[in-house]
Design an enzyme around this catalytic site. Structure first.
Site, PDB file in Angstrom:
ATOM      1  N   HIS A 137      -0.572   4.914   3.773  1.00  0.00           N
ATOM      2  CA  HIS A 137      -1.039   5.434   2.488  1.00  0.00           C
ATOM      3  C   HIS A 137      -0.685   6.913   2.358  1.00  0.00           C
ATOM      4  O   HIS A 137      -0.169   7.360   1.326  1.00  0.00           O
ATOM      5  CB  HIS A 137      -2.559   5.283   2.384  1.00  0.00           C
ATOM      6  CG  HIS A 137      -3.042   3.874   2.463  1.00  0.00           C
ATOM      7  ND1 HIS A 137      -4.382   3.545   2.432  1.00  0.00           N
ATOM      8  CD2 HIS A 137      -2.382   2.697   2.585  1.00  0.00           C
ATOM      9  CE1 HIS A 137      -4.521   2.239   2.524  1.00  0.00           C
ATOM     10  NE2 HIS A 137      -3.311   1.708   2.629  1.00  0.00           N
ATOM     11  N   SER A 166       0.802  -1.220   0.000  1.00  0.00           N
ATOM     12  CA  SER A 166       0.000   0.000   0.000  1.00  0.00           C
ATOM     13  C   SER A 166       0.836   1.273   0.000  1.00  0.00           C
ATOM     14  O   SER A 166       0.536   2.222  -0.726  1.00  0.00           O
ATOM     15  CB  SER A 166      -0.930   0.010   1.211  1.00  0.00           C
ATOM     16  OG  SER A 166      -1.754  -1.125   1.224  1.00  0.00           O
TER      17      SER A 166
END
Length: 252
Positions: free
Chosen positions: A217, A153
């Site tokens: 993220h 991610s």
């Protein structure tokens, strides 16, 4: 009516083929996707290898697998060489089919053009470096956590950040839940900041337990955008053709 329908279908097929032909060669992106898929399939999380057992035995194997190859924040900064490598190995480990497919979709959509702009070697170092730092940053913010952190991610979020800087006008096809998942096309400068804002809101609400690492993220996205700005800020950004980018609720 039949003629109109068949004509529309024919045009749609031609457009899809045309987009595939225009898609730049991206061996690093496709290699990363293949490697992540291979690692997942042969690991216990896929559930495809009967040697890992079933039920409780399988769950135990999955926990041990994630602890071995994933990042454990409480252990990362203890100075052991083996744990220092886990932010790199964790980039290729995923926790479920949904986790894997969601990440690989985003990498497939945004990775090719970013790799083409950066070049293969630079893109590889960028992907690994930003992914590593995003996981380390998350671990530093949750230094007492014993939960294993896995997934690409952070690295893929960095690709999104770089894509936003390099191709702000590229049109992205988005599926919006509140509009009944109708496919709508918006420029990247609209879609990607909106995605980042959702990550921020989710990170504010996220608890300390297991779940999605929204902070990773955000860190990856910021690192990717900053790198692209620092590396390519003095050059003219490429004006790209519209790129197909299906984006749903699966978040990298």
């Amino acid at each position: 009516m039949i003629g109109d329908w068949s004509g529309s279908l024919s045009r749609a097929v031609r457009e899809a083929v045309g987009r595939a032909i225009r898609r730049p060669a991206a061996p690093v992106t496709y290699g990363l996707i293949a490697l992540c898929c291979l690692v997942f399939v042969i690991g216990p999380a896929s559930g495809l290898d009967p040697s890992y057992g079933t039920d409780e035995e399988l769950l135990a194997a999955q926990r041990a697998y994630f602890r071995r190859w994933g990042v454990i924040p409480a252990e990362l900064f203890e100075g052991a060489a083996a744990t220092a490598l886990t932010p790199a190995t964790a980039l290729f480990v995923h926790g479920s089919w949904v986790h894997l497919l969601g990440n690989m979709l985003f990498l497939y959509v945004f990775g090719a053009m970013t790799e083409h702009r950066m070049g293969r070697v630079q893109f590889t170092l960028f992907y690994l470096g930003c992914g590593y730092l995003a996981l380390v940053g998350y671990a530093a913010a949750h230094a007492d956590s014993e939960q294993s952190l896995v997934g690409a991610s952070g690295a893929i979020s960095a690709v999104l950040g770089a894509f936003l800087y390099l191709f702000p006008r590229a049109r992205v096809t988005s599926l919006l839940p509140f509009l009944f998942f109708l496919p709508l096309r918006f420029p990247a400068w609209v879609v990607l900041p909106f995605w980042a804002a959702l990550q921020w809101l989710a990170a504010e609400r996220a608890g300390p337990g297991p779940g999605v690492a929204y902070l990773a993220h955000l860190l990856g996205f910021g690192l990717g955008f900053t790198f692209a700005w620092a590396r390519f800020g003095g050059t003219t950004r490429v004006k790209s053709a519209p790129a197909p980018a299906p984006e749903g609720e699966n978040q990298p």
